[in-house]
Enzyme design. Structure first.
Site, PDB file in Angstrom:
ATOM      1  N   ARG A  37     -27.584  20.879  19.917  1.00 14.84           N
ATOM      2  CA  ARG A  37     -27.910  19.923  19.052  1.00 14.84           C
ATOM      3  C   ARG A  37     -26.907  20.336  17.366  1.00 14.84           C
ATOM      4  NH1 ARG A  37     -28.819  17.388  23.260  1.00 14.84           N
ATOM      5  NH2 ARG A  37     -30.708  17.071  24.278  1.00 14.84           N
ATOM      6  N   GLY A 115     -28.939   9.636  16.027  1.00 16.01           N
ATOM      7  CA  GLY A 115     -28.732  10.751  17.314  1.00 16.01           C
ATOM      8  C   GLY A 115     -28.032  11.946  16.105  1.00 16.01           C
ATOM      9  N   GLU A 138     -17.225  11.173 -11.890  1.00 19.75           N
ATOM     10  CA  GLU A 138     -15.086  11.015 -11.832  1.00 19.75           C
ATOM     11  C   GLU A 138     -15.022  10.920 -11.118  1.00 19.75           C
ATOM     12  OE1 GLU A 138     -14.796  15.762 -12.244  1.00 19.75           O
ATOM     13  OE2 GLU A 138     -15.370  15.048 -14.423  1.00 19.75           O
ATOM     14  N   GLU A 140     -15.709   8.399  -8.660  1.00 14.71           N
ATOM     15  CA  GLU A 140     -16.249   7.854  -7.456  1.00 14.71           C
ATOM     16  C   GLU A 140     -15.041   6.999  -7.976  1.00 14.71           C
ATOM     17  OE1 GLU A 140     -20.168   5.890  -6.034  1.00 14.71           O
ATOM     18  OE2 GLU A 140     -19.792   6.576  -8.734  1.00 14.71           O
TER      19      GLU A 140
END
Length: 181
Positions: A37, A115, A138, A140
């Site tokens: 997984r 999932g 800074e 963003e």
């Protein structure tokens, strides 16, 4: 162990980043066989459904690199280690939009993609808003957009609103309207 549970036999950390960690887990399946997984560990996040007094919702337009496109989303952000979700919602609303809320209540909480990831997102409703100056991180870059309910659904139809938390917020808003709230 329940009849559906997978027992972890071995965990290997593949990547440890600023936001996520990627693990490969070897598991024993309920039938006794083994499988691998791929699991993304995430510290959790908040999202804010901010409603203005004139019945518009605040969205931010933001480029999302994994999608290679700009989309409209409700303000949201990652929880810092040990941070209270409500405090994080207040911080993210101010950082991304410049708004503060006199009323902030949690309306839902859910796993975003169970999932492959453990990200848990707290959804808040913000009302009685006071505008101010945004303080984005800074790295963003966001553009503020206010839409009424009809315009939000049109943005969904055009494929501008395509992330689950924002679609959920718009449908929650519609449900509130239908109930006269």
């Amino acid at each position: 162990m329940s009849e559906l549970e997978e027992k972890t036999l071995k965990t290997k950390e593949i990547y440890h980043g600023k936001i996520i960690t990627l693990h490969l887990d070897e598991v024993e399946l309920p039938n006794g066989k083994t499988a691998t997984r791929e699991i993304v560990k995430h510290p959790g996040a908040v999202a804010i459904m901010a409603l203005t007094s004139d019945q518009r919702m605040i969205f931010v337009r933001q480029f999302r690199k994994p999608l290679e496109k700009t989309i409209l989303e409700i303000p949201a952000g990652k929880l810092e280690k040990g941070e209270d979700p409500k405090r994080c919602a207040e911080r993210e609303l101010l950082e991304e939009t410049g708004y503060t809320a006199k009323q902030l209540k949690q309306i839902s909480a859910f796993y975003t993609s169970p999932g492959f990831a453990n990200e848990f997102l707290y959804l808040f409703e913000a009302e009685d808003l006071v505008s101010g100056q945004a303080e984005p991180d800074e790295d963003e870059f966001v553009e503020l957009t206010l839409l009424n309910l009809k315009e939000a659904f049109e943005a969904i139809e055009r494929g501008e609103i395509i992330d689950a938390k924002t679609v959920l917020a718009v449908y929650y808003w519609q449900n509130q309207q239908l109930q006269g709230k």
